[in-house]
Design a protein around this motif. Sequence first.
Motif, PDB file in Angstrom:
ATOM      1  N   LYS A 238      40.790  72.744  79.736  1.00  0.00           N
ATOM      2  CA  LYS A 238      40.367  72.846  78.341  1.00  0.00           C
ATOM      3  C   LYS A 238      41.487  73.532  77.558  1.00  0.00           C
ATOM      4  CE  LYS A 238      37.828  77.268  78.007  1.00  0.00           C
ATOM      5  NZ  LYS A 238      38.190  77.888  79.300  1.00  0.00           N
ATOM      6  N   ASN A 260      35.836  57.930  74.472  1.00  0.00           N
ATOM      7  CA  ASN A 260      37.039  58.362  75.204  1.00  0.00           C
ATOM      8  C   ASN A 260      36.878  59.693  75.942  1.00  0.00           C
ATOM      9  OD1 ASN A 260      37.315  60.406  73.298  1.00  0.00           O
ATOM     10  ND2 ASN A 260      39.014  59.431  72.219  1.00  0.00           N
ATOM     11  N   SER A 262      36.209  62.698  75.121  1.00  0.00           N
ATOM     12  CA  SER A 262      36.745  63.940  74.559  1.00  0.00           C
ATOM     13  C   SER A 262      35.617  64.755  73.932  1.00  0.00           C
ATOM     14  CB  SER A 262      37.817  63.639  73.506  1.00  0.00           C
ATOM     15  OG  SER A 262      37.254  62.995  72.381  1.00  0.00           O
ATOM     16  N   TRP A 264      34.862  68.728  71.583  1.00  0.00           N
ATOM     17  CA  TRP A 264      35.384  69.941  70.941  1.00  0.00           C
ATOM     18  C   TRP A 264      34.217  70.741  70.400  1.00  0.00           C
ATOM     19  CZ3 TRP A 264      35.028  71.783  65.922  1.00  0.00           C
ATOM     20  CH2 TRP A 264      34.396  70.925  65.011  1.00  0.00           C
ATOM     21  N   CYS A 273      38.945  72.345  72.675  1.00  0.00           N
ATOM     22  CA  CYS A 273      38.880  70.896  72.813  1.00  0.00           C
ATOM     23  C   CYS A 273      39.362  70.493  74.201  1.00  0.00           C
ATOM     24  CB  CYS A 273      39.680  70.180  71.730  1.00  0.00           C
ATOM     25  SG  CYS A 273      41.460  70.436  71.783  1.00  0.00           S
ATOM     26  N   TRP A 275      39.154  66.847  77.268  1.00  0.00           N
ATOM     27  CA  TRP A 275      38.609  65.534  77.607  1.00  0.00           C
ATOM     28  C   TRP A 275      38.413  65.482  79.103  1.00  0.00           C
ATOM     29  CZ3 TRP A 275      41.201  61.184  80.012  1.00  0.00           C
ATOM     30  CH2 TRP A 275      42.522  61.432  80.370  1.00  0.00           C
ATOM     31  N   SER A 299      44.301  65.990  74.290  1.00  0.00           N
ATOM     32  CA  SER A 299      42.954  66.351  73.848  1.00  0.00           C
ATOM     33  C   SER A 299      42.830  66.250  72.329  1.00  0.00           C
ATOM     34  CB  SER A 299      42.607  67.766  74.311  1.00  0.00           C
ATOM     35  OG  SER A 299      42.591  67.853  75.718  1.00  0.00           O
ATOM     36  N   ARG A 302      42.817  62.562  71.304  1.00  0.00           N
ATOM     37  CA  ARG A 302      41.544  61.907  71.569  1.00  0.00           C
ATOM     38  C   ARG A 302      40.455  62.407  70.616  1.00  0.00           C
ATOM     39  NH1 ARG A 302      40.453  59.429  76.695  1.00  0.00           N
ATOM     40  NH2 ARG A 302      42.398  58.902  77.733  1.00  0.00           N
ATOM     41  N   ALA A 303      40.407  63.717  70.401  1.00  0.00           N
ATOM     42  CA  ALA A 303      39.373  64.273  69.525  1.00  0.00           C
ATOM     43  C   ALA A 303      39.552  63.801  68.086  1.00  0.00           C
ATOM     44  CB  ALA A 303      39.406  65.795  69.590  1.00  0.00           C
TER      45      ALA A 303
END
Length: 401
Positions: A238, A260, A262, A264, A273, A275, A299, A302-303
């Motif tokens: 993380k 995906n 992810s 947060w 955040c 994944w 991360s 993706r977020a």
Amino acid sequence: MSRITIPQTFNTKTADAVVIGGGIVGTATAFWLSKTGMKVILVEKRDGLSSLTTAASAECFRTQFTEKSMADIALASVEMFENFRDVVELTDIDIHLCQKGYLFVTDDQAQVRDLEKAIQTYQTLGIPGSELIKGKDLHDRFAFLAPDALAATFNNRDGWLSTHETTYGFAKGAKNVDFFMRTMVTGIQKDNQGICAVETDKGMISTRLVVNCAGPYAGTIGKMAGLDMPLKTVRRQKAFIRTSHPQVPVDAPFTVDLTNHSYWRPEAGGVLCAWVDPDEPESQPADELPTDWDFAAESIYRASRLNPFFETIAADLKADDVDVSAGMYVYTPDDKPVIGPCEEIKGFHLNCGYWCGVMMSPAAGKRVADIVTGKMNNKENPLRYSRFKEGDFEKGDTFLK
């Protein structure tokens, strides 16, 4: 009276129960065993409680499970978190409970049916408060989402807390527990009646009951007792992003992009955040885990897909603003924990196999105590270890396992 100590070497101590592992699961287990009147010793190899896998977690909990066996434990645990001072009978404990919800969101039309099915399952299982939110309603309530977001499930009873305060709250509330820090288990002894002692690097503990709450090391402890458990340990990382950017929605829920993997959530001073990489390989348990140099960037990328404010805050980030850490998930063949006795070895009980230990720790610890005292018949326990031998298990479809 309970004590947290670093013991000197000793000859032999005696306990009604020995709990191996001082994370939140082990400490909650020791707490509930002590409430039955047992004399308990918890052994932890590190300097303090809640200092390995528990400390590496995202500190979250939720009610949204689609398997009854998991939902029952989760619901009971959330209720204990909500009433924690009453549970541990201490008025000055603050576990910093933050119930801003879990939001499982998608922009994939094909996944909307999965969300609808999940809501129907939650209703069948008696999980209150879960709702399906679509279209304009979704964007009105969660304006930080990208326009492409189609639908989400949400339950505002879900959230996060301080795992450190919760773990030590269980320890302070325990009635007659010795918490031995810097104490390494080196062996488990058996006789013709089953478990008879735990060997440590400080001395021998005579006992007829051992509970394996050793997290990623549960497999190692099992082998000491002669049990080869089907456990798989997988690294999970993380990232903490330090930011005070005004576009960060500080009142947002724990938000998961189902497309995906992810997620947060807001955190004091910034955001967490990460994944979940479904292809992360199995690895051996370790106290110190490496982190990937590009994990934070991946991360954030993706977020930002469904949470575009991430693109804005990423533009101003410096290396010192990013901290990446890693812990371990433990998986069983059906992705559910094992709780209760190992029938092959009398006196050897289990409370391990978690990817969700924080959120299930209160009720799981109580279930161990209920089975030990006969309040619950292990045959009625769907998370019993014997389910694997019986073939009475299957993987569920809970989101983000």
